[in-house]
Design a protein around this motif. Structure first.
Motif, short mmCIF file in Angstrom:
data_model
loop_
_atom_site.label_atom_id
_atom_site.label_comp_id
_atom_site.label_asym_id
_atom_site.label_seq_id
_atom_site.Cartn_x
_atom_site.Cartn_y
_atom_site.Cartn_z
N ASN A 257 -5.64 12.56 3.13
CA ASN A 257 -4.54 13.31 3.77
C ASN A 257 -3.68 14.01 2.73
OD1 ASN A 257 -5.49 11.95 5.98
ND2 ASN A 257 -3.80 10.52 6.09
N MET A 258 -3.27 15.21 3.04
CA MET A 258 -2.36 15.92 2.13
C MET A 258 -1.60 16.99 2.91
SD MET A 258 -5.17 18.15 0.13
CE MET A 258 -6.22 16.71 0.09
N PHE A 259 -0.50 17.40 2.31
CA PHE A 259 0.30 18.46 2.93
C PHE A 259 0.27 19.69 2.05
CE2 PHE A 259 1.86 14.59 4.79
CZ PHE A 259 2.08 14.94 6.12
N PRO A 260 0.25 20.88 2.67
CA PRO A 260 0.30 22.10 1.87
C PRO A 260 1.49 22.12 0.92
CG PRO A 260 -0.19 22.63 4.16
CD PRO A 260 0.12 21.15 4.11
N SER A 261 2.60 21.50 1.33
CA SER A 261 3.79 21.51 0.47
C SER A 261 3.55 20.79 -0.85
CB SER A 261 4.97 20.87 1.20
OG SER A 261 4.63 19.58 1.65
N GLN A 262 2.66 19.79 -0.84
CA GLN A 262 2.36 19.09 -2.10
C GLN A 262 1.68 20.04 -3.07
OE1 GLN A 262 0.30 15.75 0.11
NE2 GLN A 262 0.77 14.76 -1.83
N ILE A 263 0.75 20.84 -2.53
CA ILE A 263 0.01 21.77 -3.37
C ILE A 263 0.95 22.85 -3.89
CG2 ILE A 263 -1.84 23.50 -3.35
CD1 ILE A 263 -3.29 21.65 -1.32
N GLU A 264 1.79 23.35 -2.99
CA GLU A 264 2.75 24.39 -3.40
C GLU A 264 3.64 23.91 -4.54
OE1 GLU A 264 4.90 26.61 -0.42
OE2 GLU A 264 6.77 26.37 -1.53
N GLU A 265 4.13 22.67 -4.39
CA GLU A 265 5.04 22.17 -5.40
C GLU A 265 4.38 22.12 -6.78
OE1 GLU A 265 8.17 19.22 -4.58
OE2 GLU A 265 6.92 17.92 -5.83
N VAL A 266 3.13 21.72 -6.82
CA VAL A 266 2.42 21.63 -8.10
C VAL A 266 2.18 23.03 -8.69
CG1 VAL A 266 0.24 21.02 -9.20
CG2 VAL A 266 1.33 19.42 -7.61
N VAL A 267 1.61 23.93 -7.90
CA VAL A 267 1.20 25.21 -8.50
C VAL A 267 2.40 26.08 -8.87
CG1 VAL A 267 -1.08 25.23 -7.43
CG2 VAL A 267 0.78 26.41 -6.29
N LEU B 55 -3.03 18.88 -9.71
CA LEU B 55 -3.20 18.71 -8.27
C LEU B 55 -3.82 17.35 -7.98
CD1 LEU B 55 -4.27 22.25 -7.04
CD2 LEU B 55 -2.24 20.98 -6.36
N LYS B 56 -4.76 16.96 -8.82
CA LYS B 56 -5.41 15.66 -8.59
C LYS B 56 -4.38 14.53 -8.66
CE LYS B 56 -9.28 12.78 -9.51
NZ LYS B 56 -9.85 11.95 -10.52
N ALA B 57 -3.45 14.66 -9.59
CA ALA B 57 -2.43 13.62 -9.73
C ALA B 57 -1.57 13.54 -8.48
CB ALA B 57 -1.56 13.89 -10.95
N HIS C 64 0.87 -1.17 0.00
CA HIS C 64 0.00 0.00 0.00
C HIS C 64 0.91 1.22 0.00
CE1 HIS C 64 -4.01 -1.66 0.53
NE2 HIS C 64 -3.49 -2.56 1.36
N THR C 65 0.44 2.29 -0.60
CA THR C 65 1.23 3.52 -0.52
C THR C 65 0.34 4.66 -0.05
OG1 THR C 65 0.78 4.36 -2.74
CG2 THR C 65 2.60 2.81 -2.52
N SER C 66 0.99 5.67 0.47
CA SER C 66 0.25 6.89 0.77
C SER C 66 1.08 8.05 0.27
CB SER C 66 -0.03 7.02 2.26
OG SER C 66 1.17 7.26 2.95
N SER C 67 0.42 9.19 0.07
CA SER C 67 1.15 10.30 -0.53
C SER C 67 2.13 10.89 0.47
CB SER C 67 0.17 11.36 -1.00
OG SER C 67 -0.64 11.75 0.08
N GLY C 68 3.26 11.30 -0.03
CA GLY C 68 4.27 11.93 0.83
C GLY C 68 4.09 13.42 0.85
#
Lengths: 436, 144
Positions: free
Chosen positions: A339-349, A401-403, A91-95
């Motif tokens: 679950n998600m981290f703001p840093s994930q969103i920042e990296e994408v945008v 972002l969805k990806a 199983h994996t989860s997002s980092g």
């Protein structure tokens, strides 16, 4: 009260016996851990070269904490103790920054995890005659499959509905006389708000119980669910790093969650100092998995804040109870159970050339559900003067972002310089959901 | 070919005025305007006395704006003329993305500002002229 046990000997064992079992299992986990690239470096550095170097449970505290970042840095195989031919499931989860974390289960590990899940389900009084509609997502996320296996082991009829498609969910409940739901509390409340539209009354359904989890919620939310649906709602706790749901579960008394101490060693620490807090005090939950050998994980910092009850439970189980999750010691966001981290969103945008300097992440309640809005500024020099460009940009940001975070937020484009500018690493999150 | 200034504006009070405020300070005359509403934002579209100067002035303020080539067609203010103009465009396989129009002198002249899809790749101007319409540049628009 209908008190059922899955494994009465273990569930009601006296504390001495549980501690003894923990020590034996910890030694065995140490043996597996020493076969992993990660722990084979880390354990000798604190003088642990063999299971025999662990004499008492207190020796556990010689081992440094394992952090989510350790999992990322050792992705994908640094914590694997066996050949992949021994592995039957991952199983994996997002980092936090796009690198996922992974867990591996051998056939024996999966069997043990399934047994703990079966124990959790039985503790709520659910059994063979029940029909479980499992509305957690199936796939890389642990919530769907791990519950599914446990419920099958107990002998419930399982409807693997997974998430989404509310109308079909209600039809399934109605057609198959579903008695138990596994669902996030916000989605369950959302379903209630749709029943009238589908011409269905709560009384038409056969629901008796709901296992609610994957997102923190208050006692008030539980009561509301129980009153609206006339059911018993049981809080559950788990995380993919510890095999998913079923780390701790409520029994029929619904007075917080028995943490299965033969399978997990729990410590509650002060997140700032790393020191244990006195019994009953709130702190960060740290867990050692005693039942997974393919990928050992010791003293894992969950970042979840909770406390342990010290009083025994009327159900006769001796495993201590974990409070509901009171918050996080990091900036992780939980949006409708994801679950998600703001840093994930920042990296994408910030990678998208048409996006300007500032962005903002807004989380709000939209009825019972959470709504995530990502606001970004348009970069003035990239504007070509066409509405089509703006619309394409919005859908591109949404798709990317969805990806990364698996859900598609609403995207708002703002004029250059109109969003609040922040200095340095300040987190740009505006969460207006009511506090628990 | 006439230039139209396209400005990205959020749909909230005060945003349009920020644009007109900037332009009046540098003495730009707005000859015609339209707004393309897209929900939470819109595009303000301006025909102005000095498009390049207006563009620079707004860009200095940090605005997201761009100059676009548009077809400014003069049509007699009589029943059936817009229909005739649209017909020649349809027959020429030319697609209109957005448009606005205004009447200058009632019963005499109207102006139609057409945003054409992939304008540079079409022969829209020739098609329109061939049908007897006048196509105006910015100088002519300014002197109307």
């Amino acid at each position: 009260m209908d008190i059922r046990y899955w494994n009465k000997d273990v569930e009601t064992a006296d504390v001495q016996k549980i501690r003894h079992l923990q020590l034996q299992r910890l030694k065995s986990i140490i043996a597996s851990a020493l076969k992993t690239p990660f722990y084979s470096r880390r354990l000798p550095s604190v003088g642990i070269n063999s299971p025999d170097d662990i004499k008492t449970l207190d020796d556990l505290r010689r081992i440094p904490f394992t952090m989510k970042d350790d999992l990322r840095q050792n992705y994908p195989k640094g914590l694997l103790s066996v050949d992949t031919s021994e592995v039957v499931r991952i199983h994996t989860s997002s980092g936090t920054t796009g690198i996922p974390t992974v867990i591996y289960l051998s056939a024996k590990d999966l069997d043990a995890a399934t047994d703990i899940m079966a124990r959790s389900i039985t503790a709520t009084g659910a059994g063979r005659t029940d029909i479980l509609q499992n509305m957690m997502s199936y796939g890389l996320f642990t919530g769907g499959l791990c519950m599914h296996y446990g419920a099958e082991r107990v002998g419930l009829m399982v409807i693997p509905a997974a998430g989404g498609n509310t109308k079909r969910q209600v039809s399934l409940m109605n057609d198959f006389r579903t008695t138990v739901l596994h669902i996030t509390p916000s989605y369950l409340l959302h379903i209630h708000s749709k029943l009238a539209e589908y011409g269905v009354k709560v009384g038409d359904l056969a629901l008796k119980k709901a296992f609610i989890g994957a997102e923190p919620h208050s006692e008030g939310t539980r009561r509301k669910i129980e009153e609206l649906f006339k059911i018993d709602a049981y809080n559950s706790y788990g995380l993919s790093e510890m095999n998913g749901p079923g780390v701790a579960f409520e029994c029929v008394y619904k007075n917080d969650l028995h943490l299965w101490e033969d399978a997990y060693i729990v410590e509650i620490i002060n997140p700032k100092t790393g020191q244990l807090v006195p019994d009953g005090q709130e702190g960060e939950v740290v867990l050692t998995n005693l039942i997974r050998h393919a990928m050992p994980l010791m003293r894992y910092r969950t970042r979840d804040l909770a406390f342990l009850h010290i009083e025994p439970c009327k159900c006769g189980r001796t495993h201590r109870r974990l409070s509901r999750i009171l918050g996080r010691s990091d900036d992780m966001l939980i949006i409708n159970g994801v679950n998600m981290f703001p840093s994930q969103i920042e990296e994408v945008v910030m990678k998208i050339p048409e996006v300007g300097n500032n962005y903002q992440i807004c989380v709000e309640k939209d009825g019972a559900l959470d709504r995530l809005i990502v606001k970004v500024e348009l970069y003035s020099k990239m504007f070509l003067g066409e509405a089509k460009q703006i619309d394409n940009l919005k859908s591109k940001i949404g798709e990317e972002l969805k990806a990364s975070i698996t859900i598609k937020p609403a995207i708002e484009l703002h004029e250059p310089g109109s969003l609040p500018a922040f200095e340095g690493k300040a987190v740009r999150v505006v969460d207006t959901r009511p506090k628990l | 070919m006439a230039k139209q200034l396209h400005i990205f504006v959020e749909n909230k009070p005060g945003r349009l005025r920020a644009i007109t405020d900037n332009l009046q300070k540098v003495g730009i005359n707005i000859r015609a305007f339209a707004i393309q509403d897209r929900g939470d934002y819109g595009l303000m579209k301006l025909i102005v006395s000095n498009p390049e100067q207006a563009h620079l002035s707004l860009a200095d303020m940090g605005c997201a704006c761009a100059l676009k080539d548009v077809l400014a067609v003069s049509i007699p203010d009589r029943p059936g003329n817009l229909h005739r103009l649209l017909s020649v465009l349809v027959d020429g396989g030319i697609n209109i993305v957005d448009a606005h129009g205004f009447v200058l002198q009632p019963n005499q002249q109207g102006i139609c500002i057409l945003e054409i899809e992939n304008l540079a790749q079409t022969n829209a101007e020739q098609v329109v002229r061939k049908a007897g319409f006048d196509v105006l540049g910015n100088d002519q628009l300014n002197n109307l």
